[in-house]
Write an enzyme that holds these catalytic residues in place. Sequence first.
Site, PDB file in Angstrom:
ATOM      1  N   ASP A 281       0.349  -7.298   9.594  1.00  0.00           N
ATOM      2  CA  ASP A 281      -1.059  -6.911   9.682  1.00  0.00           C
ATOM      3  C   ASP A 281      -1.443  -6.608  11.133  1.00  0.00           C
ATOM      4  O   ASP A 281      -0.937  -7.241  12.058  1.00  0.00           O
ATOM      5  CB  ASP A 281      -1.923  -8.063   9.126  1.00  0.00           C
ATOM      6  N   TRP A 286      -4.479  -2.523  16.505  1.00  0.00           N
ATOM      7  CA  TRP A 286      -3.629  -2.263  17.675  1.00  0.00           C
ATOM      8  C   TRP A 286      -3.888  -0.854  18.197  1.00  0.00           C
ATOM      9  O   TRP A 286      -4.049  -0.630  19.397  1.00  0.00           O
ATOM     10  CB  TRP A 286      -2.157  -2.410  17.254  1.00  0.00           C
ATOM     11  N   SER A 326      -0.121  -2.458  -0.183  1.00  0.00           N
ATOM     12  CA  SER A 326      -0.543  -3.250  -1.346  1.00  0.00           C
ATOM     13  C   SER A 326      -1.158  -2.352  -2.422  1.00  0.00           C
ATOM     14  O   SER A 326      -1.513  -1.195  -2.149  1.00  0.00           O
ATOM     15  CB  SER A 326      -1.567  -4.298  -0.911  1.00  0.00           C
ATOM     16  N   THR A 327      -1.321  -2.915  -3.621  1.00  0.00           N
ATOM     17  CA  THR A 327      -1.969  -2.151  -4.698  1.00  0.00           C
ATOM     18  C   THR A 327      -3.406  -1.810  -4.286  1.00  0.00           C
ATOM     19  O   THR A 327      -3.973  -0.818  -4.747  1.00  0.00           O
ATOM     20  CB  THR A 327      -1.982  -2.972  -6.016  1.00  0.00           C
ATOM     21  N   ASN A 329      -4.252  -1.093  -1.138  1.00  0.00           N
ATOM     22  CA  ASN A 329      -4.260  -0.140  -0.023  1.00  0.00           C
ATOM     23  C   ASN A 329      -4.479   1.316  -0.468  1.00  0.00           C
ATOM     24  O   ASN A 329      -4.784   2.181   0.348  1.00  0.00           O
ATOM     25  CB  ASN A 329      -2.949  -0.213   0.784  1.00  0.00           C
ATOM     26  N   ARG A 332      -7.580   3.215   0.723  1.00  0.00           N
ATOM     27  CA  ARG A 332      -7.747   3.700   2.107  1.00  0.00           C
ATOM     28  C   ARG A 332      -7.955   5.226   2.120  1.00  0.00           C
ATOM     29  O   ARG A 332      -7.607   5.910   1.147  1.00  0.00           O
ATOM     30  CB  ARG A 332      -6.522   3.329   2.929  1.00  0.00           C
ATOM     31  N   ARG A 441       2.305 -14.296   8.901  1.00  0.00           N
ATOM     32  CA  ARG A 441       1.256 -13.273   8.874  1.00  0.00           C
ATOM     33  C   ARG A 441       0.749 -13.050  10.290  1.00  0.00           C
ATOM     34  O   ARG A 441       0.395 -13.994  10.991  1.00  0.00           O
ATOM     35  CB  ARG A 441       0.094 -13.682   7.974  1.00  0.00           C
ATOM     36  N   ARG A 447      -5.089 -15.558   5.370  1.00  0.00           N
ATOM     37  CA  ARG A 447      -5.114 -15.470   3.900  1.00  0.00           C
ATOM     38  C   ARG A 447      -3.801 -14.856   3.420  1.00  0.00           C
ATOM     39  O   ARG A 447      -3.023 -14.310   4.212  1.00  0.00           O
ATOM     40  CB  ARG A 447      -6.312 -14.669   3.420  1.00  0.00           C
TER      41      ARG A 447
END
Length: 493
Positions: A281, A286, A326-327, A329, A332, A441, A447
């Site tokens: 993540d 960044w 992820s499912t 994402n 986006r 993470r 989370r």
Amino acid sequence: MKIEVLEPHGMCAGVNAAIAKALKLKDVWCLHELVHNEIVIDELKDLGFKFVERIEDVPEGKTVVFSAHGVSPAVREIAKARNLKVVDTTCPFVAKVHEAAKAFAEKGLPVVILGDPKHVEVQGIAGELGVENRCRCREGGKVGVVSQTTMNADEVAKQVAELRKTYDVETMAEVCHATKERQDAVKKFCSACLSSSVSSPFGLLVLGSQTSSNSKRLKEVAEQGGAKAFMAGSMEELKEIDFSGVERLGVTSGASTPERFLMEAVKFLRNVPEHVAMIMDGNGRWATQRGKRRSEGHKAGAKTLGDVLNWCGERGIRYLTVYAFSTENWKRPKDEVEGLMALFARMLKAKEKDFMKNRVRFRMIGRRGDLSSSLLKTIEALEGKTAHFERQFIVAISYGGRAEIVDAMNAAIRKGEPITEETFRNYLYAPDVPDPDLVIRTSGELRTSNFLLWETAYSEYYFTDVLWPDFSEAELDKALAAYAQRHRRKGGV
Ligand code: FPP
């Protein structure tokens, strides 16, 4: 406990050559253990090698292997008389000692052999001598001195000095180069520990069998050097050792110990997780912090991922699973999603050579039906080419922990199988992969974000504020060090 592997350690050239020579043969008898290591001997037995203690027990006309420790001329005579095919793996250094003992004997000197009279090497050397060389030495008289090649080098020097007090000594008594080097490394480790400004209780672990003279000598040298010394011939023995109190542990192995035992032992001692999963993540943040586009953050993240895969390999981590998409994402912006899919395809194509060279198996977990046919083709081609490798790199794309559970449930319902925790596992995307030991993470979020919900029931978590593109080797080591300190009771006490 800090673990330091000493150099040099492990199998010497003579032992390696003896095993390589023996492995070329079929239907063979070995006179004595080929090398003094139970792991090697068990494997040779599995391959059908037979072991005998008397040359007379080898059936006539068969092939016999003489071990690295050498045999006496009498044994060679019997082998000849029984019409045996001899494969001689005597170590060249041991053969040199036989020659020296014979030369002393031919000069008519009484010969002193320093070593363990019960060791086959000493018995072989003694066999070179006539009765006249075995008689008592005359005070002040000349004697020839040789030694078993795997003695404690300092002990040999001490015993020769002692003999010089009474006799006119001609000596060829020295331990072999490999034995000496390994003992010197132990001495160096002990003096470094003793002279260190931060004095911490130190120990030395020797990996080698109780039957191995050179391994036992390494333990002895460590004790003489002030270390708490331990010895293990197998993983079972290692797991029984209580290292409490030891803060710095040197690890070495005897000249007949396989390297893979040392690697397994070090992995166990360092408590390296077998399976690490990562939530990568912070790519977007960044990039934003640097005034760049988010896609630049993903590109930098992909580069970091390549490095992380190598670092995990170097540390003996067998499975690395990363959360790439992820499912959720899919929500986006379209250009970011398309950019990511293109990046996955590019990266996988570019990495194919590395996967083959480093023997890494690539796998995808997630909803394959969501991917474009061209990306899926790239993924499945790579999965096929690398399917036989042991180390695994698993990428979660269009993955959701809930989606995986739902998919698994539906598959089970279709099959009409009653569900237990064990049978349910068979419907997961990668049922054969052990659950992650450690989940890392990045980017400071605390989370799980729908990652490996079923599989991480008992995983340890490590959170860091570092953004994924900046995740470094040092940060990985920090996470592994934190993991090594955890007590995983898994519901027990
Ligand atoms: C999360 O950061 C990162 C992603 C959704 C993409 C991760 C993908 C890579 C590192 C490329 C990997 C390539 C392969 C082949 C697996 P974010 O964008 O959510 O960052 P943010 O929270 O700062 O916005």
